[in-house]
Design a protein around this motif. Structure first.
Motif, PDB file in Angstrom:
ATOM      1  N   ALA A 138       0.834  -1.213   0.000  1.00 36.15           N
ATOM      2  CA  ALA A 138       0.000   0.000   0.000  1.00 36.15           C
ATOM      3  C   ALA A 138       0.865   1.256   0.000  1.00 36.15           C
ATOM      4  N   ILE A 139       1.882   1.274   0.860  1.00 39.85           N
ATOM      5  CA  ILE A 139       2.766   2.451   0.937  1.00 39.85           C
ATOM      6  C   ILE A 139       3.460   2.670  -0.408  1.00 39.85           C
ATOM      7  N   ASN A 140       4.010   1.594  -0.964  1.00 44.05           N
ATOM      8  CA  ASN A 140       4.730   1.722  -2.240  1.00 44.05           C
ATOM      9  C   ASN A 140       3.792   2.171  -3.361  1.00 44.05           C
ATOM     10  N   THR A 141       2.585   1.614  -3.376  1.00 46.69           N
ATOM     11  CA  THR A 141       1.637   1.983  -4.437  1.00 46.69           C
ATOM     12  C   THR A 141       1.235   3.451  -4.315  1.00 46.69           C
ATOM     13  N   ALA A 142       1.011   3.902  -3.093  1.00 44.83           N
ATOM     14  CA  ALA A 142       0.634   5.305  -2.883  1.00 44.83           C
ATOM     15  C   ALA A 142       1.768   6.240  -3.312  1.00 44.83           C
ATOM     16  N   LYS A 143       3.008   5.891  -2.954  1.00 42.19           N
ATOM     17  CA  LYS A 143       4.155   6.724  -3.338  1.00 42.19           C
ATOM     18  C   LYS A 143       4.332   6.753  -4.850  1.00 42.19           C
ATOM     19  N   ASN A 144       4.206   5.562  -5.460  1.00 44.65           N
ATOM     20  CA  ASN A 144       4.329   5.496  -6.930  1.00 44.65           C
ATOM     21  C   ASN A 144       3.242   6.322  -7.612  1.00 44.65           C
ATOM     22  N   HIS A 145       2.062   6.298  -7.021  1.00 44.85           N
ATOM     23  CA  HIS A 145       0.942   7.071  -7.582  1.00 44.85           C
ATOM     24  C   HIS A 145       1.267   8.565  -7.556  1.00 44.85           C
ATOM     25  N   LEU A 146       1.843   9.026  -6.433  1.00 44.47           N
ATOM     26  CA  LEU A 146       2.190  10.450  -6.327  1.00 44.47           C
ATOM     27  C   LEU A 146       3.268  10.824  -7.336  1.00 44.47           C
ATOM     28  N   VAL A 147       4.267   9.943  -7.482  1.00 40.17           N
ATOM     29  CA  VAL A 147       5.350  10.213  -8.439  1.00 40.17           C
ATOM     30  C   VAL A 147       4.777  10.289  -9.851  1.00 40.17           C
ATOM     31  N   ALA A 148       3.926   9.323 -10.187  1.00 43.04           N
ATOM     32  CA  ALA A 148       3.335   9.293 -11.534  1.00 43.04           C
ATOM     33  C   ALA A 148       2.491  10.542 -11.784  1.00 43.04           C
ATOM     34  N   ARG A 149       1.787  10.981 -10.775  1.00 41.79           N
ATOM     35  CA  ARG A 149       0.934  12.153 -10.937  1.00 41.79           C
ATOM     36  C   ARG A 149       1.777  13.414 -11.120  1.00 41.79           C
ATOM     37  N   SER A 150       2.875  13.520 -10.347  1.00 40.66           N
ATOM     38  CA  SER A 150       3.709  14.712 -10.490  1.00 40.66           C
ATOM     39  C   SER A 150       4.386  14.710 -11.850  1.00 40.66           C
TER      40      SER A 150
END
Lengths: 209, 208
Positions: free
Chosen positions: B86-98
Motif C-alpha cells: 500500500a505504501i509503495n503503491t501510494a508513493k508510486n501514484h504520487l510520483v506518476a501524478r507529479s
C-alpha cells in the motif's frame, strides 16, 4: 443460519476464537454466501466506528478489483446445490430421450402420409459405423419392421418417387467406397441412407419375380 | 485471551484465508479484501488527498495483492505485507501524478490552480454520497440506541481496540459476557444496516 454462527463470526473477527475453530469457521464462511455477507457487514460496522471523519468509508472494493482483473463474478457462479447436482444428468437424459422420441415420431409421420398399400411399413435406423472398422461390404443399415394399423405400400415405391433421376448402383458403390475409406480415420460416419431410397435394381427385381 | 494470543489468532485467520485464496477460492480473497480495505484506504489517504484517487489506489493495491498472492509465503504477517504494498503503491501514484503534471508543461500558477481544484473536486455521484451518509448515520444512530452495557462493550472493542480480557476487567464481568455483549451490539447495528444495503446494487462503492 443461527445466531450462534453470527456470534462465532463476531468472536473470530475480534481474534478471540480458539485456533482449532478458526479453520472450520473460515471454510464455512467461504462456502456459505450468507455467512460471508455477515462477515462483510460486521466489517462495515467496524469501518464506520474506526474511521476518522476525514478518512473515506470504503465498501465493496473486492467486487471492483475482481471485475478489473477479469476474474469470474462469484455471485453468478454459485456452487451447485445438491438438487442441481443430480438434476443436471437427469435433465440431460430427459433431453436426449425427448429428441429420440421426436425423431422416431417424425420418421413415423413422413412415410405414413404416402402410404396406400396393405404391407407393413419399413423404417430405417441410421447406424454409426465404428471408427476401427474396415471398408464396409454390406450396407450398415438396420430395417425395423413395425406393424401399423393402416395398410402401406412398399418402401421402394414411395422412396423412388422423390428421387426420380438417381442412378442407384453408381451412387451406392460410391458411398460405400467413401464410408470404407473414412471409417478407419476415426471420423464418425453414418450409413448412406441414399442406398435405401434407390429403386430396386433390375437384377433384384428379376430375382423376386 | 491475551493480546499475544489475540495476535496469533489474527494471523491464523489471515493464514487460513490466504491458503484458500491461493488455492483459487475467490470468496476467500474477497474476505481478505473486506478485512483490510478500510485500513488500506486509511493509510493511502495519508498520502493521497483526493477521495476518488484513494479508491483507485486502494483498488490498485488489492490488484497487486491478488497477482502477488501465489508468491506470498507467510514469512511476514499478511497485514505487514499488504501494508508495504500500500505504501509503495501510494508513493508510486504520487510520483506518476507529479510526472504527468511536469510533462504537461503547466505554468506554476496553473499547476497551483490545478492542485487546489483537485482538492476541491469530489467525484462521488450524489447517489453514492447519499448512500455513504445513510450508512454512517444508521450506524451512529444504532450505536446511540444501544443499551449502555452493549454500547460500552462495542466502543471499547472497536474504537479503543481493547481485548476481551481487558474489557472484562474494565466492566468487571466474565469474558463470556463481554463476548455476548459485543455480539449483541453488532447484531443490533447489523439489523439497522441490512435494509440499507439490500436496496443498493452490489457493485456500488461508497467513498466518503
Amino acid at each position: 443460519m443461527s445466531d450462534r454462527s453470527h456470534e462465532k463470526i463476531s468472536v473470530l473477527m475480534d481474534g478471540e476464537l480458539e485456533s482449532n475453530a478458526i479453520r472450520f469457521l473460515v471454510k464455512r464462511m467461504v462456502s456459505d454466501p450468507a455467512l460471508g455477507q455477515t462477515w462483510n457487514r460486521y466489517h462495515l460496522i467496524r469501518a464506520c466506528l474506526q474511521k476518522s471523519l476525514d478518512e473515506p468509508l470504503v465498501v465493496n472494493v473486492a467486487d471492483q478489483v475482481l471485475s478489473r482483473l477479469g476474474v469470474r463474478d462469484y455471485h453468478q457462479s454459485e456452487k451447485p446445490t445438491r438438487l442441481y447436482r443430480w438434476l443436471k444428468p437427469v435433465a440431460g437424459m430427459g433431453i436426449a430421450a425427448s429428441v429420440a422420441v421426436t425423431a422416431v415420431f417424425l420418421l413415423q409421420q413422413s412415410p405414413a402420409k404416402r402410404t396406400t398399400g396393405g404391407q407393413p411399413e419399413t423404417f430405417l435406423v441410421q447406424q454409426k459405423i465404428p471408427s476401427q472398422s474396415v471398408p464396409v461390404q454390406t450396407p450398415p443399415v438396420q430395417f425395423v419392421d413395425l406393424p401399423r394399423a393402416q395398410p402401406a405400400t412398399s418402401v421402394s415405391e414411395w422412396r423412388t418417387s422423390g428421387y426420380p433421376s438417381m442412378k442407384p448402383p453408381r451412387h451406392r458403390g460410391f458411398l460405400f467406397q467413401e464410408t470404407g475409406q473414412k471409417a478407419p480415420t476415426g471420423l464418425v460416419q453414418h450409413a448412406p441412407y441414399v442406398y435405401l431410397v434407390t429403386p430396386e435394381s433390375q437384377e433384384s427385381r428379376a430375382r423376386s419375380h | 485471551m491475551t493480546k499475544e494470543n489475540n495476535n496469533m489468532s489474527e494471523k491464523a485467520i489471515d493464514q487460513e484465508l490466504v491458503n484458500q485464496a491461493q488455492a483459487g477460492d475467490t470468496r476467500a480473497f474477497e474476505m481478505l479484501v473486506t478485512r483490510y480495505q478500510q485500513k488500506i484506504a486509511n493509510i493511502i489517504s495519508r498520502y493521497v488527498r483526493d477521495r476518488d484517487e484513494v479508491l483507485d489506489v486502494t483498488q490498485e493495491v488489492f490488484i497487486k495483492v491478488y497477482k502477488a498472492l501465489p508468491r506470498f509465503r507467510g514469512d511476514s504477517a499478511f497485514y505487514t505485507w499488504i501494508y508495504r504494498i500500500a505504501i509503495n503503491t501510494a508513493k508510486n501514484h504520487l510520483v506518476a501524478r507529479s510526472r504527468r503534471i511536469q510533462n504537461s508543461e503547466v505554468e506554476p500558477e496553473e499547476a497551483e490552480r490545478y492542485a487546489s481544484a483537485l482538492e476541491m473536486q469530489n467525484f462521488d455521484t450524489p447517489e453514492a454520497e447519499y448512500a455513504r451518509q445513510e450508512i454512517e448515520t444508521a450506524v451512529t444512530r444504532a450505536v446511540d440506541d444501544l443499551p449502555d452495557d452493549l454500547r460500552s462493550a462495542i466502543v471499547m472493542r472497536e474504537v479503543d481496540g481493547m481485548s476481551y480480557e481487558e474489557i472484562a476487567n474494565a466492566m468487571a464481568c466474565p469474558i463470556g459476557t463481554v463476548r455476548s455483549r459485543i455480539f449483541r451490539a453488532r447484531d443490533a447495528i447489523d439489523k439497522a444496516l441490512k435494509p440499507l444495503l439490500a436496496d443498493k446494487p452490489s457493485r456500488v462503492t461508497y467513498v466518503g
